[in-house]
Enzyme design. Structure first.
Site, short mmCIF file in Angstrom:
data_model
loop_
_atom_site.label_atom_id
_atom_site.label_comp_id
_atom_site.label_asym_id
_atom_site.label_seq_id
_atom_site.Cartn_x
_atom_site.Cartn_y
_atom_site.Cartn_z
N GLU A 167 0.71 -1.22 0.08
CA GLU A 167 0.11 -0.08 0.14
C GLU A 167 0.83 1.30 0.02
OE1 GLU A 167 -2.61 -3.18 1.67
OE2 GLU A 167 -0.62 -2.56 1.99
N PHE A 174 -12.08 -6.67 13.56
CA PHE A 174 -11.07 -7.20 12.87
C PHE A 174 -10.80 -6.08 12.00
CE2 PHE A 174 -9.69 -9.37 8.86
CZ PHE A 174 -8.28 -9.95 9.49
N GLN A 175 -9.53 -5.69 11.58
CA GLN A 175 -8.98 -4.73 10.88
C GLN A 175 -9.62 -3.13 10.96
OE1 GLN A 175 -8.58 -6.34 6.88
NE2 GLN A 175 -6.59 -7.29 7.39
N LYS A 219 -18.02 -0.34 5.14
CA LYS A 219 -18.27 -1.39 3.93
C LYS A 219 -19.84 -1.34 3.82
CE LYS A 219 -17.54 -6.25 3.18
NZ LYS A 219 -16.83 -7.58 3.50
N MET A 232 24.09 9.07 3.34
CA MET A 232 23.87 10.26 3.96
C MET A 232 24.27 10.09 5.45
SD MET A 232 23.96 13.50 3.09
CE MET A 232 22.78 13.95 1.63
#
Length: 585
Positions: A48, A110-111, A160, A477
Site C-alpha cells: 500500500e 477485525f482490521q 463497508k 548520507m
C-alpha cells in the site's frame, strides 16, 4: 447501483483515469464495482505504501489529482507515509480507505483502525461516510479541496455497509472544479515594487509554489525582465533552466556556493512560493541578515511564519509576477542600475568560479558525472529520486528545464519514494498519450530496498521506467554525517551484505546491467536507455564518496564545508548534538 458503484462512476466523472491500490476485506465492494467502471484503470501495487507514492508521483508529474485505495487496518496505515509526503509537499491526492461497517466502528473489530483520527495532522481534510447519501457531497468536496489553493491530500474513509447500500436514488456526480484563486491586492503590489526598486543587491528566491501555482512561465518572464540573480529550492528546480545565465543554483544545505553567498550578501530577497525551510536557510537567525523580504505566496500562513516579510503579497503567484514584471523592470534599469549590474556580474562570476567539476581522478564511477551525462542523454526525461546522497547529486548535477520533470520527497524525505513515484509518473504520461515518455528512477542501495517489491508492478504493467541504482554499500548520507560530525563512529550504516541487485531485477523479469568503471559508463547509459520496457542499471560507487558542499548544522549558509580536510567551516565535535538533531533520513 450501490454506493461502491456510484463512487466508481463519480471518480470517472472527476476525470480520474488511473488509481493505485491493493484490495482487502472492507474495500471489496469497491473492487467489485471496478468491473463495471469503464475508463477507470486500476494499478495493483505490491504494498500500500507503493500505492500512495505512485498516486503522489502521478500527481506531481501531471498536476492532476492522484488517487489511491486500500482496505482498513493495515492497508490504511500503510498509506500514511505517502499521505504525509503529499501534505508536506502540497501534492493533490484523494485517498480512499475501506472501513468496518458502521455498526462495528468503535468495537475493535477485525482490521478496524481510526484512520480518520490518525491522519488528521497530515491531510487538508478527512471524511467518514456514515450514510450512502453522504457520498455526493464528500466526493465533490474531496476533489475540490485537493485541487484548490495550496494543494494537498484528502481522505475518504468508507465503511463497508455504505459501499453496499442502495444508491439508485443518488444524483449523478457533479464536480465542483477548483475554487477561484485569490488575486493579489494592489496595496501589497505597491509595497513590493517600492522595495524592489530600491534594492542594489536583490536576489530572487524561488520555491515549490511556482509550479503549484502554474506560474513557471510568469516566473521566467519576471527573471528575464528584471535580470535579478536567482536561486531555487529543491522543489523549485527546473523553474529556471539549469543553464540559464541568472540561475545561481540550489540554495541551502547542499546548495551551490554561488547561490548561498548571494543570498547571504543580498539586500533584498524576492521570495516566490518558498517557505524558508530549514534545509534552505541553515541557521535562520543568520539567514540573509541584511536583506529586506518581499514574500509572494498563495498561503497566508506562510507569509511571515519564519521570517518577517517587509512586503507580503498574498494571492495567485502567476498574477502577482505578471503585474510586477514591467514596473519592476522599468525601475531596476533606472535608479541604482549601475550597482545592480555590478552585483549581477559578481554573482555570475561566482557561479562560474564555483561550477561543479566532473574530472574526478581514478577509474571508479563518479556519481555526479554519471548523473549529469544521463540527463544530457535523456533531456526530456522525468527523474524520480529516492532520499539520500543520490537525491542531492541529482539536485546538483541533473540538467533540468521543467519542475514537473523532477520528482523528489522534499519536506518529508521519505526513503522508498523513488520507484513507486516513477511508476505513477509513467502512468500519467500514458494517460496523456505520451507512450514514449522517458521516466528514470535514481535510487540508492538503502532506499531501493524500501519498496523493491514494486519491480513486480513495473513488469506486470510493462511500465518502461529506467532505474539507476547507485550502490555504495552503505546508508550514504548517514555515513557522511557520522564521518563529519560523530568522529567517524559509524553506527548501523553498513550495507556490504547487499544482494546482487542485477540478479534481483532479473528475477523480477527486468533486464539488468552493471557498471563499476568510469570508462564503461557511456556504453552502460546508452544500453539502459535503449532497452525495451523497464530496465535496471546497477552502479557500484565508492563507499567514501560524499556530497559537497555542505552547510553544517547550526551554521549559516556562508559557512559551507567542501572536500578539503582543512576547511575552516568544519564544526568541532561539540556540535555533535546539533548534528544529531538535524540528521537526515
Amino acid at each position: 447501483m450501490n454506493g461502491a458503484r456510484w463512487l466508481a462512476q463519480a471518480l470517472v466523472a472527476e476525470g480520474v483515469e488511473t488509481l493505485f491500490g491493493y484490495p482487502g476485506g472492507t474495500i471489496m465492494p469497491f473492487y467489485d464495482a471496478l468491473h463495471s467502471a469503464p475508463g477507470l484503470k486500476h494499478v495493483l501495487v505490491r504494498h500500500e505504501q507503493g500505492a500512495a507514492f505512485a498516486a503522489n508521483g502521478y500527481a506531481r508529474a501531471s498536476g492532476r489529482v492522484g488517487v489511491c485505495v486500500a482496505t482498513s487496518g493495515p492497508g490504511a496505515s500503510n498509506l500514511v507515509t505517502g499521505i504525509a509526503d503529499a501534505m508536506l509537499d502540497s501534492v493533490p491526492m484523494v485517498v480512499i480507505t475501506g472501513q468496518v461497517p458502521t455498526h462495528l466502528m468503535g468495537t475493535d473489530a477485525f482490521q478496524e483502525l481510526d484512520v480518520f483520527g490518525m491522519t488528521l495532522p497530515m491531510v487538508k481534510h478527512s471524511f467518514i461516510a456514515r450514510r450512502v447519501e453522504d457520498l455526493p457531497m464528500m466526493v465533490a468536496e474531496a476533489f475540490r479541496l485537493a485541487r484548490s489553493g495550496r494543494p494537498g491530500p484528502v481522505l475518504i474513509d468508507l465503511p463497508k455497509d455504505v459501499q453496499i447500500a442502495d444508491a439508485a436514488h443518488l444524483p449523478a456526480h457533479a464536480s465542483l472544479g477548483t475554487d477561484p484563486v485569490e488575486m493579489p491586492k494592489d496595496a501589497s503590489l505597491h509595497e513590493a515594487l517600492a522595495l524592489i526598486s530600491q534594492a542594489q543587491k536583490p536576489v530572487i528566491y524561488g520555491g515549490g509554489g511556482i509550479v503549484l501555482g502554474d506560474a513557471v512561465q510568469a516566473f521566467r518572464t519576471f527573471v528575464d525582465a528584471t535580470q535579478i540573480p536567482t536561486v531555487l529550492t529543491l522543489k523549485a528546480l527546473g523553474s529556471l533552466a539549469t543553464a540559464h545565465p541568472l540561475h545561481l543554483g540550489m540554495i541551502g544545505m547542499h546548495g551551490s556556493r554561488a547561490a548561498n553567498l548571494a543570498v547571504q550578501e543580498s539586500d533584498l530577497l524576492v521570495v516566490v512560493g518558498a517557505r524558508f525551510d530549514d534545509r534552505a536557510t541553515g541557521k535562520l537567525a543568520e539567514f540573509a541578515p541584511n536583506a529586506h523580504v518581499v514574500h509572494m505566496d498563495i498561503d497566508a500562513c506562510e507569509i511571515g511564519k519564519l521570517r518577517h516579510a517587509d512586503a507580503g503579497v498574498r494571492g495567485d503567484i502567476a498574477t502577482t509576477l505578471t503585474k510586477l514584471t514591467l514596473p519592476c523592470a522599468a525601475h531596476l534599469h533606472g535608479r541604482h542600475g549601475t550597482a545592480r549590474k555590478a552585483w549581477r556580474a559578481q554573482c555570475q562570476q561566482r557561479a562560474r568560479q564555483h561550477a561543479a567539476r566532473y574530472d574526478a581522478p581514478g577509474d571508479t564511477v563518479f556519481a555526479p558525472a554519471l548523473l549529469k551525462r544521463l540527463s544530457e542523454l535523456a533531456p526530456e526525461a522525468i527523474v524520480s529520486c529516492d532520499v539520500g546522497q543520490h537525491q542531492m547529486w541529482v539536485a546538483q548535477h541533473w540538467r533540468l528545464d521543467d519542475p514537473r520533470k523532477h520528482l523528489t520527497s522534499g519536506a518529508l524525505g521519505a526513503m522508498g519514494f523513488g520507484l513507486p513515484a516513477a511508476m505513477g509518473a509513467q502512468e500519467s504520461m500514458r494517460n496523456e498519450g505520451r507512450h514514449d515518455a522517458q521516466v528514470i528512477c535514481v535510487s540508492g542501495d538503502g532506499s531501493i530496498m524500501m519498496n523493491i517489491q514494486e519491480l513486480a508492478t513495473l513488469k506486470r504493467y510493462r511500465l518502461p521506467v529506467k532505474i539507476v541504482l547507485l550502490d555504495n554499500q552503505a546508508l550514504g548520507m548517514v555515513r557522511q554525517w557520522q564521518e563529519l560530525f560523530f568522529e567517524k563512529r559509524y553506527s548501523e550504516i553498513d550495507l556490504s551484505d547487499n544482494p546482487d541487485f542485477a540478479a534481483v531485477a532479473t528475477a523480477f523479469g527486468i533486464q539488468a546491467f552493471h557498471v563499476d568503471k568510469a570508462a564503461d559508463v557511456e556504453a552502460a547509459l546508452h544500453a539502459l536507455l535503449a532497452a525495451e520496457g523497464p530496465a535496471f542499471l546497477h552502479v557500484a560507487i565508492d563507499t567514501a564518496a560524499n556530497v559537497w558542499p555542505l552547510v553544517p548544522p547550526n551554521r549559516n549558509n556562508a559557512e559551507m564545508m567542501d572536500d578539503s580536510p582543512m576547511d575552516a567551516a568544519a564544526p568541532s565535535p561539540t556540535h555533535a548534538a546539533d548534528a544529531a538533531h538535524a540528521l537526515p533520513a
